[in-house]
Design a protein around this motif. Structure first.
Motif, PDB file in Angstrom:
ATOM      1  N   LEU A  50       0.863  -1.180   0.000  1.00 37.61           N
ATOM      2  CA  LEU A  50       0.000   0.000   0.000  1.00 37.61           C
ATOM      3  C   LEU A  50       0.896   1.225   0.000  1.00 37.61           C
ATOM      4  CD1 LEU A  50      -2.765   1.393   0.220  1.00 37.61           C
ATOM      5  CD2 LEU A  50      -2.533   1.236   2.715  1.00 37.61           C
ATOM      6  N   LEU A  51       0.758   2.049  -1.019  1.00 34.41           N
ATOM      7  CA  LEU A  51       1.493   3.307  -1.109  1.00 34.41           C
ATOM      8  C   LEU A  51       0.493   4.421  -0.819  1.00 34.41           C
ATOM      9  CD1 LEU A  51       4.070   4.265  -3.792  1.00 34.41           C
ATOM     10  CD2 LEU A  51       2.554   5.933  -2.773  1.00 34.41           C
ATOM     11  N   VAL A  52       0.781   5.215   0.206  1.00 31.60           N
ATOM     12  CA  VAL A  52      -0.130   6.288   0.609  1.00 31.60           C
ATOM     13  C   VAL A  52       0.579   7.633   0.543  1.00 31.60           C
ATOM     14  CG1 VAL A  52      -1.579   4.841   2.089  1.00 31.60           C
ATOM     15  CG2 VAL A  52       0.434   5.952   3.063  1.00 31.60           C
ATOM     16  N   HIS A  70      -0.900  -1.737   8.014  1.00 31.97           N
ATOM     17  CA  HIS A  70       0.252  -2.052   8.862  1.00 31.97           C
ATOM     18  C   HIS A  70      -0.111  -3.126   9.898  1.00 31.97           C
ATOM     19  CE1 HIS A  70       3.988  -1.384  11.028  1.00 31.97           C
ATOM     20  NE2 HIS A  70       3.282  -1.218  12.134  1.00 31.97           N
ATOM     21  N   ALA A  71      -1.286  -3.007  10.492  1.00 32.45           N
ATOM     22  CA  ALA A  71      -1.738  -3.986  11.481  1.00 32.45           C
ATOM     23  C   ALA A  71      -1.909  -5.373  10.877  1.00 32.45           C
ATOM     24  CB  ALA A  71      -3.058  -3.523  12.113  1.00 32.45           C
ATOM     25  N   HIS A  72      -2.215  -5.432   9.583  1.00 28.28           N
ATOM     26  CA  HIS A  72      -2.377  -6.718   8.881  1.00 28.28           C
ATOM     27  C   HIS A  72      -1.087  -7.167   8.194  1.00 28.28           C
ATOM     28  CE1 HIS A  72      -6.673  -5.684   9.373  1.00 28.28           C
ATOM     29  NE2 HIS A  72      -6.777  -6.996   9.515  1.00 28.28           N
ATOM     30  N   LYS A  73       0.029  -6.543   8.579  1.00 31.02           N
ATOM     31  CA  LYS A  73       1.365  -6.904   8.067  1.00 31.02           C
ATOM     32  C   LYS A  73       1.536  -6.654   6.574  1.00 31.02           C
ATOM     33  CE  LYS A  73       2.488  -8.678  12.111  1.00 31.02           C
ATOM     34  NZ  LYS A  73       2.518  -7.697  13.132  1.00 31.02           N
ATOM     35  N   VAL A  74       0.765  -5.713   6.023  1.00 30.34           N
ATOM     36  CA  VAL A  74       0.914  -5.294   4.632  1.00 30.34           C
ATOM     37  C   VAL A  74       1.969  -4.178   4.617  1.00 30.34           C
ATOM     38  CG1 VAL A  74      -0.210  -4.185   2.666  1.00 30.34           C
ATOM     39  CG2 VAL A  74      -1.448  -5.890   4.027  1.00 30.34           C
ATOM     40  N   PRO A  75       3.002  -4.285   3.780  1.00 30.80           N
ATOM     41  CA  PRO A  75       3.990  -3.213   3.719  1.00 30.80           C
ATOM     42  C   PRO A  75       3.353  -1.892   3.277  1.00 30.80           C
ATOM     43  CG  PRO A  75       4.771  -5.171   2.565  1.00 30.80           C
ATOM     44  CD  PRO A  75       3.330  -5.399   2.901  1.00 30.80           C
ATOM     45  N   VAL A  76       3.742  -0.820   3.949  1.00 30.60           N
ATOM     46  CA  VAL A  76       3.204   0.506   3.655  1.00 30.60           C
ATOM     47  C   VAL A  76       4.365   1.438   3.287  1.00 30.60           C
ATOM     48  CG1 VAL A  76       1.963   2.513   4.578  1.00 30.60           C
ATOM     49  CG2 VAL A  76       1.260   0.191   5.226  1.00 30.60           C
ATOM     50  N   LYS A  88       3.684   8.181   9.492  1.00 32.23           N
ATOM     51  CA  LYS A  88       5.008   7.624   9.764  1.00 32.23           C
ATOM     52  C   LYS A  88       4.979   6.341  10.613  1.00 32.23           C
ATOM     53  CE  LYS A  88       9.704   8.707  10.528  1.00 32.23           C
ATOM     54  NZ  LYS A  88      10.705   9.636  10.162  1.00 32.23           N
ATOM     55  N   PRO A  89       4.196   6.247  11.681  1.00 30.41           N
ATOM     56  CA  PRO A  89       4.218   5.013  12.480  1.00 30.41           C
ATOM     57  C   PRO A  89       3.774   3.760  11.709  1.00 30.41           C
ATOM     58  CG  PRO A  89       3.174   6.794  13.703  1.00 30.41           C
ATOM     59  CD  PRO A  89       3.364   7.288  12.302  1.00 30.41           C
ATOM     60  N   SER A  90       2.983   3.935  10.684  1.00 31.11           N
ATOM     61  CA  SER A  90       2.485   2.798   9.908  1.00 31.11           C
ATOM     62  C   SER A  90       3.383   2.431   8.739  1.00 31.11           C
ATOM     63  CB  SER A  90       1.089   3.104   9.361  1.00 31.11           C
ATOM     64  OG  SER A  90       0.205   3.403  10.411  1.00 31.11           O
TER      65      SER A  90
END
Length: 149
Positions: A50-52, A70-76, A88-90
């Motif tokens: 996921l690019l935000v 991020h909680a589902h371990k998807v790279p952000v 930033k934290p995610s």
């Protein structure tokens, strides 16, 4: 690759989705049209990215989507404007740009230049990486140059 931005950052996401798809990457622009953002986010899998992008004043939908991914371990990957950004934290990777948040008119030149640099570097990396389909093509080309049919 799933790309998400809202409001002022939306042109950055739109460009990234378009340009990355031109590199033949599966790229999805998450625009939230018709209130379908939650449904689109539910389609993101762990091996996706996921690019935000979001800048001050941050889009809550984008911040929440990054946190959920991020909680589902998807790279952000985040494009934002401050080390204090709520993205930033995610983020596994965070690009921080100075976009002149204190001014009434805030230019998108820096984020769009970064977006172009990301696309160009991705294109170079893809062209240098060995692909599954290029090996047989290289063998056929080598065989033809050696006179084999």
């Amino acid at each position: 690759m799933h790309v998400l931005a809202q409001r002022r950052a939306f042109p950055v996401a739109s460009y990234l989705a378009y340009a990355l798809s031109q590199l033949e990457l599966k790229t999805y622009l998450l625009d939230g049209v018709g209130g379908m953002l939650a449904n689109s986010l539910a389609n993101i899998e762990r091996d996706d990215v996921l690019l935000v992008a979001s800048f001050h004043s941050y889009s809550q939908e984008v911040v929440d989507a990054a946190a959920a991914a991020h909680a589902h371990k998807v790279p952000v990957v985040a494009i934002t404007d401050s080390a204090l950004s709520p993205l930033k934290p995610s983020a596994n990777v965070c690009f921080e740009l100075s976009v002149g948040a204190e001014r009434a008119f805030r230019s998108l030149v820096a984020p769009l230049c970064l977006a172009q640099a990301l696309v160009v570097s991705t294109g170079h990396a893809l062209s240098e990486a060995p692909s599954k389909s290029s090996a047989p093509a290289k063998r056929r080309t080598a065989a033809k140059s050696n006179g084999a049919r």
